[in-house]
Design a protein around this motif. Structure first.
Motif, PDB file in Angstrom:
ATOM      1  N   ASP A 143     -15.755  -5.756   8.334  1.00 20.24           N
ATOM      2  CA  ASP A 143     -15.187  -7.007   8.829  1.00 20.24           C
ATOM      3  C   ASP A 143     -14.558  -6.809  10.205  1.00 20.24           C
ATOM      4  N   ILE A 144     -13.834  -5.720  10.364  1.00 24.88           N
ATOM      5  CA  ILE A 144     -13.197  -5.479  11.664  1.00 24.88           C
ATOM      6  C   ILE A 144     -14.274  -5.181  12.710  1.00 24.88           C
ATOM      7  N   TRP A 145     -15.323  -4.490  12.284  1.00 22.14           N
ATOM      8  CA  TRP A 145     -16.427  -4.225  13.219  1.00 22.14           C
ATOM      9  C   TRP A 145     -17.016  -5.547  13.724  1.00 22.14           C
ATOM     10  N   LYS A 146     -17.179  -6.525  12.822  1.00 24.83           N
ATOM     11  CA  LYS A 146     -17.782  -7.804  13.206  1.00 24.83           C
ATOM     12  C   LYS A 146     -16.855  -8.624  14.105  1.00 24.83           C
ATOM     13  N   GLU A 147     -15.554  -8.572  13.826  1.00 27.12           N
ATOM     14  CA  GLU A 147     -14.658  -9.549  14.451  1.00 27.12           C
ATOM     15  C   GLU A 147     -13.734  -9.019  15.543  1.00 27.12           C
ATOM     16  N   PHE A 148     -13.626  -7.702  15.722  1.00 19.74           N
ATOM     17  CA  PHE A 148     -12.575  -7.224  16.637  1.00 19.74           C
ATOM     18  C   PHE A 148     -12.751  -7.746  18.064  1.00 19.74           C
ATOM     19  N   GLY A 149     -13.992  -7.811  18.529  1.00 16.53           N
ATOM     20  CA  GLY A 149     -14.223  -8.259  19.894  1.00 16.53           C
ATOM     21  C   GLY A 149     -13.786  -9.696  20.081  1.00 16.53           C
ATOM     22  N   PHE A 150     -14.219 -10.526  19.138  1.00 19.32           N
ATOM     23  CA  PHE A 150     -13.903 -11.943  19.243  1.00 19.32           C
ATOM     24  C   PHE A 150     -12.404 -12.175  19.124  1.00 19.32           C
ATOM     25  N   ALA A 151     -11.772 -11.417  18.198  1.00 24.01           N
ATOM     26  CA  ALA A 151     -10.330 -11.566  18.003  1.00 24.01           C
ATOM     27  C   ALA A 151      -9.566 -11.143  19.250  1.00 24.01           C
ATOM     28  N   ALA A 152     -10.180 -10.282  20.063  1.00 24.54           N
ATOM     29  CA  ALA A 152      -9.490  -9.792  21.258  1.00 24.54           C
ATOM     30  C   ALA A 152      -9.352 -10.869  22.333  1.00 24.54           C
ATOM     31  N   ILE A 153     -10.154 -11.950  22.219  1.00 28.33           N
ATOM     32  CA  ILE A 153     -10.103 -13.009  23.234  1.00 28.33           C
ATOM     33  C   ILE A 153      -8.680 -13.519  23.434  1.00 28.33           C
ATOM     34  N   VAL A 154      -7.991 -13.741  22.318  1.00 26.52           N
ATOM     35  CA  VAL A 154      -6.627 -14.272  22.407  1.00 26.52           C
ATOM     36  C   VAL A 154      -5.719 -13.312  23.170  1.00 26.52           C
ATOM     37  N   TYR A 155      -5.847 -12.020  22.866  1.00 26.66           N
ATOM     38  CA  TYR A 155      -5.028 -11.026  23.564  1.00 26.66           C
ATOM     39  C   TYR A 155      -5.406 -10.931  25.042  1.00 26.66           C
ATOM     40  N   LEU A 156      -6.704 -10.999  25.310  1.00 19.85           N
ATOM     41  CA  LEU A 156      -7.141 -10.928  26.712  1.00 19.85           C
ATOM     42  C   LEU A 156      -6.576 -12.086  27.519  1.00 19.85           C
ATOM     43  N   ALA A 157      -6.515 -13.259  26.887  1.00 19.50           N
ATOM     44  CA  ALA A 157      -5.938 -14.411  27.579  1.00 19.50           C
ATOM     45  C   ALA A 157      -4.458 -14.182  27.849  1.00 19.50           C
ATOM     46  N   ALA A 158      -3.772 -13.608  26.856  1.00 14.64           N
ATOM     47  CA  ALA A 158      -2.351 -13.333  27.044  1.00 14.64           C
ATOM     48  C   ALA A 158      -2.151 -12.312  28.169  1.00 14.64           C
TER      49      ALA A 158
END
Lengths: 296, 294
Positions: free
Chosen positions: A164-179
């Protein structure tokens, strides 16, 4: 020009959607009644026998319930923890990549798995993790005995969280990248003037700046603690690992639709929705109070 | 800022770059592996010889797919579903987001609708009552069972509504003065200015429809109506998952058509791979608008 005359157009725009929501969201809610019935599909809701809380009593008596609740919370807590930390680390490191073309390529590639379905990924992963799959071939090459990842109760939860983390980590990082993009560059310049190195800048500027986002995401994830990921587990599990992999949603599906114990399954589903609703309300309250987060 | 770099700093930067490249390759690895298997000979695939490059290159599995009517049929069901469902989602999202984006002063009933939407988002009857409703409506085996229950993507409506609300007030005021009605305002002014948001919600709904398998599984009683993901779920995943003991697994691995399954998986990924790059540049922007607000 009378703006009031616009109202009827607004209603007109909203009506089709509202009707569909009523048919497919509101009407099924009356179906919750079957949680209090010994529901027989031939007799329907009006013809089935009312049995009060019997379904719920049964739920608390059987041992399965506690295993399933434990599995659900266990898997989802690990997922939540991993989802908070790994995308953050990834975003911070990616932010250090200064070659824009490379950065963009990395982003494009890591977001991709998010858009593939669990059906497809399960097909791929089951094949890769099987006894003759690529992972065990590598292990064999290194002299390790083959591991039955998907039929082992000790491995399965780890595989679920890991994939699950393999599938989603990149996408989840979008929020942090914006911050990260929102941090005032003057802060870094000032720190540099004061002689702070990269590590110190990371520690005193970058991480504190990400803290509010992290806290917000952590808060909102409370509301999802009973959702351990139906699609993923449903597509990856098998009877051998029910004991460690069965979550509320997969259990409701099997007991309800496969074994046709509609009333009992609806009771389980109802209890889950009720607890889930309370958790969502609590988590949104906290998020609003401390992070001024609102969905609209 | 980065003018006088020491060797240590340069080394640090280089190692981060390499680490990031490795991580991104890890994201691609399973997809590359499956593509390689699909182009390999069945013997090499079953023997676990294929890694990230085809062994015994051939396109036999793709030829077999074309000859499999069920696969083609499911593909077409999925295409139909995406077009119909995506279209309905799009129209309803736009139609609902606009009135809801008006202020409570401009459209007093707004709050009532808003609460109703929130209610449907937070409460749901669960799958059993939904199953019974769809059954009662006689929609089993019909494409409508796949399209209508999710016709209003509430999350997308909220996303687009938030975007509309951030449009400058002067825009609507100027429109009113020039005599633009609500429909004109929505179609000729708001929509053209909302491309990033529209692309985002469209990507979400199209991907959602393409990837859905569960509704196809419970609402379609006969395999000929299965959308592609349900077909793959039943034929590739379900079969694999149910093999239990290891000897049985090995026997099955030898006789099962690994390369054909891989090819089916690859074909079902293609549409996503095709639309993804076009919409990717929009969605990051779009998601941020919807998720984190001050």
């Amino acid at each position: 020009m009378n703006i009031r005359s616009y109202h009827k157009h607004y209603h007109l725009m909203l009506i089709p959607g509202v009707i569909l929501l009523i048919i497919f969201h509101v009407v099924p809610m009356f179906g919750i009644a079957i949680a209090f019935q010994d529901f027989r599909i031939g007799r329907g809701i009006t013809g089935s026998e009312w049995i009060g809380l019997e379904n719920f009593q049964y739920l608390f008596q059987i041992h399965d319930s506690w295993t399933i609740l434990y599995n659900t919370v266990y898997i989802s807590v690990w997922k939540i923890a991993a989802h908070l930390v790994i995308p953050l680390v990834f975003a911070v490191l990616l932010n250090e990549v200064r070659i824009m073309a490379v950065k963009r390529w990395i982003q494009t590639v890591v977001y991709l798995p998010h858009f593939l379905s669990w059906v497809i990924l399960a097909g791929v992963l089951i094949d890769m993790l099987s006894l003759t799959g690529i992972v065990n071939t590598f292990l064999k090459g290194m002299g390790v005995k083959p591991i039955m990842f998907l039929t082992s109760n000790s491995w399965f939860p780890a595989i679920i969280v890991g994939s699950d983390i393999w599938k989603e980590f990149g996408f989840a990082a979008i929020v942090y990248l914006a911050a990260l993009a929102g941090i005032n560059p003057a802060l870094y310049e000032a720190a540099e003037m004061d002689g702070a190195g990269r590590i110190k800048q990371l520690w005193y500027i970058t991480l504190p700046s990400l803290l509010p986002t992290t806290v917000l995401l952590a808060t909102l994830s409370i509301g999802n603690i009973l959702n351990a990921g139906f699609d993923q587990i449903f597509n990856m599990y098998n009877p051998v690992v029910y004991q460690s992999a069965d979550i509320i949603d997969t259990y409701v599906y099997r007991v309800g639709l496969v074994q046709a114990q509609y009333g009992f399954a609806a009771a389980v589903g109802l209890l889950k929705s009720a607890i889930g609703f309370i958790l969502i309300v609590i988590s949104y309250r906290i998020a609003y109070k401390y992070a001024h987060y609102r969905i609209f | 800022m980065v003018r006088n770099q020491t060797w240590g700093a340069k080394l640090g930067e280089a190692s981060i770059l390499i680490l990031m490249l490795l991580v991104s390759l890890m994201s691609l690895a399973p997809v590359l592996h499956t593509i390689s298997v699909s182009f390999s000979s069945n013997a090499a695939a079953a023997g676990g010889l294929v890694k990230f490059w085809p062994v015994g290159f051939n396109i036999e599995s793709y030829r077999k797919i074309i000859e499999e009517p069920h696969f083609i049929n499911s593909f077409l069901v999925s295409v139909k579903r995406v077009l119909l469902g995506g279209g309905i989602n799009f129209v309803l999202t736009v139609l609902m987001a606009y009135p809801l984006s008006r202020s409570a002063k401009e459209f007093p009933r707004r709050n009532l609708y808003m609460w109703f939407m929130l209610f449907t988002m937070l409460f749901s009857g669960g799958i059993i009552p939904l199953y019974l409703t769809v059954k009662a409506l006689g929609m089993f085996n019909s494409i409508w069972a796949l399209v209508l229950p999710g016709a209003v993507p509430v999350f997308n409506v909220i996303l687009l509504m938030n975007f509309f609300r951030n449009m400058p007030k002067e825009l609507t005021e100027a429109g009113y003065i020039d005599g633009a009605g609500p429909w004109y305002m929505l179609l000729r002014i708001f929509l053209p200015l909302s491309l990033p948001s529209l692309a985002t919600v469209t990507l979400f709904s199209v991907v959602g429809h393409w990837n859905a398998f569960f509704d196809g599984m419970i609402f379609m009683r006969s395999a000929e109506y299965y959308p592609l993901q349900t077909y793959i779920q039943q034929l590739v995943v379900q079969l694999n998952v149910s093999e239990i003991d290891s000897t049985q697994q090995e026997i099955l691995a030898k006789i099962s058509d690994k390369t054909l399954n891989a090819a089916k998986i690859v074909v079902s990924m293609v549409p996503i791979l095709v639309i993804y790059p076009f919409l990717q540049k929009y969605f990051i922007h779009g998601i941020m608008l919807g998720s984190v607000k001050e």
